[in-house]
Design a protein around this motif. Structure first.
Motif, PDB file in Angstrom:
ATOM      1  N   ILE A 151     -19.554  18.345  31.574  1.00 41.99           N
ATOM      2  CA  ILE A 151     -20.310  18.603  30.343  1.00 41.99           C
ATOM      3  C   ILE A 151     -19.567  19.610  29.477  1.00 41.99           C
ATOM      4  CG2 ILE A 151     -22.469  19.545  29.414  1.00 41.99           C
ATOM      5  CD1 ILE A 151     -23.862  18.535  31.922  1.00 41.99           C
TER       6      ILE A 151
ATOM      7  N   LEU B 207     -16.612  17.753  27.815  1.00 36.49           N
ATOM      8  CA  LEU B 207     -17.038  16.759  26.836  1.00 36.49           C
ATOM      9  C   LEU B 207     -17.473  17.410  25.530  1.00 36.49           C
ATOM     10  CD1 LEU B 207     -17.531  13.744  26.359  1.00 36.49           C
ATOM     11  CD2 LEU B 207     -19.846  14.026  27.256  1.00 36.49           C
TER      12      LEU B 207
ATOM     13  N   TYR C 140     -18.108   7.950  22.977  1.00 36.62           N
ATOM     14  CA  TYR C 140     -18.890   9.086  23.478  1.00 36.62           C
ATOM     15  C   TYR C 140     -19.931   8.621  24.494  1.00 36.62           C
ATOM     16  CZ  TYR C 140     -21.989  13.120  23.609  1.00 36.62           C
ATOM     17  OH  TYR C 140     -22.755  14.172  24.030  1.00 36.62           O
TER      18      TYR C 140
ATOM     19  N   SER D 205     -20.142  10.133  28.182  1.00 36.84           N
ATOM     20  CA  SER D 205     -21.323  10.914  28.553  1.00 36.84           C
ATOM     21  C   SER D 205     -22.074  10.316  29.733  1.00 36.84           C
ATOM     22  CB  SER D 205     -22.259  11.028  27.352  1.00 36.84           C
ATOM     23  OG  SER D 205     -22.715   9.753  26.945  1.00 36.84           O
TER      24      SER D 205
ATOM     25  N   THR E 285     -24.710  13.341  35.024  1.00 31.88           N
ATOM     26  CA  THR E 285     -23.930  13.019  33.830  1.00 31.88           C
ATOM     27  C   THR E 285     -24.434  13.834  32.648  1.00 31.88           C
ATOM     28  OG1 THR E 285     -25.395  11.225  33.197  1.00 31.88           O
ATOM     29  CG2 THR E 285     -23.583  10.664  34.669  1.00 31.88           C
ATOM     30  N   PRO E 286     -23.600  13.997  31.602  1.00 31.54           N
ATOM     31  CA  PRO E 286     -24.053  14.723  30.405  1.00 31.54           C
ATOM     32  C   PRO E 286     -25.292  14.097  29.762  1.00 31.54           C
ATOM     33  CG  PRO E 286     -21.672  14.513  30.401  1.00 31.54           C
ATOM     34  CD  PRO E 286     -22.161  13.700  31.554  1.00 31.54           C
ATOM     35  N   ILE E 287     -25.344  12.758  29.705  1.00 35.49           N
ATOM     36  CA  ILE E 287     -26.482  12.112  29.057  1.00 35.49           C
ATOM     37  C   ILE E 287     -27.757  12.332  29.855  1.00 35.49           C
ATOM     38  CG2 ILE E 287     -26.194   9.856  30.157  1.00 35.49           C
ATOM     39  CD1 ILE E 287     -27.058  10.453  26.468  1.00 35.49           C
TER      40      ILE E 287
ATOM     41  N   GLN F  50     -28.912  15.872  29.265  1.00 36.34           N
ATOM     42  CA  GLN F  50     -29.478  16.006  27.923  1.00 36.34           C
ATOM     43  C   GLN F  50     -30.913  15.484  27.876  1.00 36.34           C
ATOM     44  OE1 GLN F  50     -27.248  13.978  24.907  1.00 36.34           O
ATOM     45  NE2 GLN F  50     -28.529  14.714  23.242  1.00 36.34           N
TER      46      GLN F  50
END
Length: 534
Positions: A415, A418, A428, A432, A489-491, A494
């Motif tokens: 993260i 990214l 992206y 992500s 994961t980043p997504i 989030q």
């Protein structure tokens, strides 16, 4: 004797009988009088405005036995032959039916033979834009350098479809639509000559329906004479055209002004019962809205109808502007409606349902008395924004002060990296949904869950590699492995943060005293879907 339709009987035979094309007639008359003649002329314009008529008169002017003149005698052998369609040196061609290159070559075979009857050999090609590309190529050389006794007269409704090489070799004359009043006067003149009883309003309707076309206006006049039994009146003319009276349109606008939906729908039903043309009705409504707007913005402009002045005073200018825009957009969408009646009705319902929101309604506390629903919605919206800003904190994106050194610490998350890469769109989205596995020298390994495998392709991978190379300031090799489980994961992170912020915002709004008072005052409920985080 066989009846001759008005469009043919009253077709102009001289320039002086033409209406609405004075600038073009002046140019052609001066050219004929001074004998400054070009070898190719192109007449453009919409249907029925006189393109081929001017070309035929021009042919008479060139071949009249008294000489080249702007006022042919109309009595000599050549003039009468052209009027009767018997002149051997006037070759009229309908390009729509002779599009092949073989037809064009056959036509041009006789170009180099002298005229057999007149002074000039005239090639009149109607709807010339219908010729094929090969036909234009065959015509090109002859059109540029014809023999001195040959003239080309081309006519088209769509000059944009002509090759630029053809356009550059012609003198172009654009015939405009004939103005409404001039067209009405012309119809009145013909009715008087034909001894036909008429009402001026009925002729105005016919001229309006002709949309600037003289031929269409005469065809409609022929139709009106037959429909009305020789006495043209406004009622029968409107029924024939499927148009409606201005009174019916004014009744629609009065119903809109009073917010009377029942009266509005009843008026639309009455139009349907009289077989109204809803396309024409919408055009007429736009015209009335335009007149109302002019009366509001330019008070010195006197309205010709008293209802225009009355409605201009009753409506706010912003209402008329909105109605005009709704009607204009509806005019574009009307052909896509299940039927014109339904489409026209929906346009009016939009006008009934939507009105411009004034600034006072959203900023002044006194607006609650006149427009409580607007004021409350605005107040709640502003309050929610303040509450969300006060009770929630949007986590700042992790930052990295400098690019990572080669001896990369594996504890730093994907993260963090990214957030520093300039990735957008699908690139992206792919990055992500990945998790970091390891970074060794010039190679970085990511893991992608199997359910996201369809996103993986070579182009997106190369874009991520480029962004990583820019970040690390050296060439990087990216290896994305497919795994059966999805990591942090980043997504995913989030989404978790968004859910947490939304939960905090919802709880804060539910427990707010001001919100509770508003809900109690208006017996309202809280729309959970309307809560947004900022």
């Amino acid at each position: 004797m066989t009846y001759q339709v008005l469009a043919r009987k009253w077709r102009p035979r001289t320039f002086s009988q033409m209406i609405g094309q004075e600038p073009i007639l002046r140019m052609l008359s001066n050219a004929l009088s001074e004998n400054r003649l070009h070898h190719a002329y192109l007449f453009t314009g919409t249907r029925g405005v006189g393109k081929t008529t001017i070309a035929r008169i021009f042919a008479k002017s060139l071949n009249c036995e008294i000489g080249v003149t702007a006022t042919p005698c109309m009595t000599c052998r050549n003039c009468t032959a052209i009027d009767g369609g018997r002149f051997l040196d006037l070759l009229e061609v309908d390009a729509a039916s002779r599009t092949k290159v073989e037809d064009t070559r056959e036509l041009l075979e006789n170009v180099y033979y002298q005229p057999s009857q007149g002074r000039y050999k005239i090639y009149l090609i109607d709807e010339v834009h219908m010729l094929s590309q090969h036909s234009f190529n065959a015509l090109l050389k002859t059109l540029e350098e014809p023999p001195p006794y040959v003239k080309f007269l081309l006519a088209t409704t769509d000059p944009k479809r002509l090759p630029i090489t053809i356009l550059s070799r012609c003198l172009q004359f654009h015939l405009k639509r004939v103005p409404l009043e001039l067209l009405k006067e012309h119809l009145q003149y013909i009715c008087e000559k034909e001894d036909i009883t008429f009402e001026e309003n009925a002729l105005s309707q016919l001229a309006h329906a002709a949309d600037g076309s003289v031929r269409d206006s005469l065809s409609l006049l022929d139709q009106a004479i037959a429909f009305c039994g020789g006495k043209i009146n406004i009622k029968d003319t409107q029924q024939m055209l499927g148009s409606i009276s201005e009174d019916a349109l004014f009744r629609l606008l009065y119903a809109l002004q009073k917010n009377d939906g029942v009266a509005l729908l009843n008026e639309v039903e009455n139009l349907e019962a009289h077989a109204a043309n809803f396309y024409q009705a919408l055009d007429d409504l736009l015209s009335i809205l335009h007149q109302i707007s002019v009366a509001q913005v330019v008070p010195l402009a006197k309205a010709t109808v008293s209802d225009i002045t009355t409605l201009a005073k009753q409506y706010k200018p912003e209402d008329i502007q909105l109605f005009y825009q709704i009607a204009l957009n509806g005019r574009r969408d009307l052909p896509h409606a299940p039927n014109p009646h339904q489409g026209f009705e929906m346009i009016l319902l939009r006008m009934l349902a939507f009105r411009p929101m004034t600034a006072a309604a959203t900023t002044q506390p006194t607006a609650i008395k006149s427009h409580p629903e607007i004021a409350v919605k605005a107040a709640v919206k502003d309050l929610v924004k303040d509450l969300v800003r006060d009770t929630t904190t949007v986590p700042a994106k992790p930052t990295i002060s400098a690019p990572l050194p080669p001896t990369f610490d594996n504890t730093r998350t994907w993260i963090d990296i990214l957030s520093k890469l300039t990735l957008t769109g699908m690139t992206y989205a792919l990055a992500s949904n990945c998790t970091l596995v390891e970074i060794l020298d010039n190679r970085i390994t990511l893991a992608l869950a199997i359910q996201h495998e369809p996103m993986l392709n070579k182009k997106l991978t190369e874009r991520i590699e480029e962004a990583l190379a820019k970040y690390f300031q050296k060439t990087m090799k990216l290896d994305i492995k497919i795994t059966t489980t999805e990591g942090e994961t980043p997504i995913k992170k989030q989404r978790e943060e968004n859910s947490e912020r939304m939960a905090k915002a919802t709880e804060a709004i539910k427990n707010d005293d001001d919100i509770q008072k508003i809900m109690g005052l208006f017996d309202a409920t809280l729309d959970m879907d309307s809560i947004k985080t900022f």
